[in-house]
Design a protein around this motif. Sequence first.
Motif, PDB file in Angstrom:
ATOM      1  N   GLY A   1       0.790  -1.225   0.000  1.00 11.15           N
ATOM      2  CA  GLY A   1       0.000   0.000   0.000  1.00 11.15           C
ATOM      3  C   GLY A   1       0.821   1.273   0.000  1.00 11.15           C
ATOM      4  O   GLY A   1       0.262   2.368   0.095  1.00 11.15           O
TER       5      GLY A   1
ATOM      6  N   ASP B   1      -9.826   0.479  -1.374  1.00 11.31           N
ATOM      7  CA  ASP B   1      -8.366   0.378  -1.363  1.00 11.31           C
ATOM      8  C   ASP B   1      -7.792   0.945  -2.665  1.00 11.31           C
ATOM      9  O   ASP B   1      -6.766   1.633  -2.666  1.00 11.31           O
ATOM     10  CB  ASP B   1      -7.929  -1.082  -1.189  1.00 11.31           C
TER      11      ASP B   1
ATOM     12  N   SER C   1     -11.211  -0.451   4.891  1.00 11.36           N
ATOM     13  CA  SER C   1     -10.174  -0.284   3.877  1.00 11.36           C
ATOM     14  C   SER C   1      -8.877   0.191   4.520  1.00 11.36           C
ATOM     15  O   SER C   1      -8.816   1.292   5.084  1.00 11.36           O
ATOM     16  CB  SER C   1     -10.627   0.724   2.815  1.00 11.36           C
TER      17      SER C   1
ATOM     18  N   GLU D   1     -14.181  -3.294   0.220  1.00  8.00           N
ATOM     19  CA  GLU D   1     -12.760  -3.186   0.551  1.00  8.00           C
ATOM     20  C   GLU D   1     -11.917  -2.957  -0.701  1.00  8.00           C
ATOM     21  O   GLU D   1     -11.061  -2.063  -0.741  1.00  8.00           O
ATOM     22  CB  GLU D   1     -12.317  -4.459   1.270  1.00  8.00           C
TER      23      GLU D   1
ATOM     24  N   GLY E   1      -6.226   1.112   2.949  1.00  5.76           N
ATOM     25  CA  GLY E   1      -5.765   2.281   2.212  1.00  5.76           C
ATOM     26  C   GLY E   1      -6.427   3.558   2.689  1.00  5.76           C
ATOM     27  O   GLY E   1      -5.774   4.600   2.844  1.00  5.76           O
TER      28      GLY E   1
END
Length: 360
Positions: A17, A166, A232, A162, A234
């Motif tokens: 990420g 993300d 999430s 999700e 991110g």
Amino acid sequence: NDALLHLNLGAIREEQGDIPAAESCYRRAMELEPGNAKALNNMGKVLQRQGRGAEGEKYLRWALQLAPDYPLALNNLGVICSGQGRHDEALACFLRALELEPQSVNALYNAAGACNCLNQQDEAISHLRRLLELRPDHAPARHMLAALSGETTETAPRAYVEETFDAYAERFDRHLTEHLHYAVPTVLQEMVSAALGNGQRVGMAIDLGCGTGLAGEAFRPLAVQLHGIDISAGMLAKAAAKGIYDRLEREDLGQWLDNCGQKYDLFVAADVFVYVGRLDGVFASLGRCAAAGAFFAFSVEHSGEGGDYLLRPSGRYAHSPDYIERLAGAHGWSVVDRRHQGTRREQGKWIEGDLFLLRR
């Protein structure tokens, strides 16, 4: 000084990420090997994930000049075209990628999305069915197939939400505020401020589905303690970087409601229930976490007349105001304020919504 080493390291950073670090790795790989189509493709992809689609497109077209039959680059170029509203171009990219790699799950899913945007629902359904033959466990495809087939499910699968967010995290704030003219958190904050009275704050507030913290930024001045939850990773990374929450947790709404051990004075859910159709359980569980006199501020998309809620071809749920008010009354909440207004602009049109403020 090995381009492959930097490509592999970039892939690891991307998986973790850390998109800016991945970009640095791919940039170094291109410096070492300027004609490396894989490095160009990966650079285009990470630039798109950071909201720099125009820049990413240049690298992807360069990759395709070097390797015209490169399905991953075609798919990534299609994603950029789709994000810019160039759905015909996007679909052409996805279909060419599928000619080269007929079993590409990503290209099938993206082709379905482009067809949906072009009002080619039958073709979208065909792509999704083909995908599910290959991957019966692909929850996002199953969700979108239900949405396009007129089936209303009770909630969107966790994997769908999700994966969506993300991939969206890096460009989320700018896209919502600049392109979709999204202002729901600001309006909800105004509603709560008016109900609290001049200069008043609540003790404990929770931002349900906090995302990158757009609602948190609006509500931070109104709460002594502000917590946030989201599924999430991110999105949570972006929210944490803003430094506005006293606590952040990675949990979905159902898990949090089951495990909540605190009493809150304010619950905020901005653009969250578009991923939850049936809200009976949410209302029942929130009562256990609500302090006396607690507020509940949230938005829903407006479904108009008909049933309690429906799943739209967009993959988002819309709710009837009557359903919301019935649930509120059944679970000990009273309606303090309700506003009917556009919540976001999509394809040049406002999506109608209802913003509610309830009190326990």
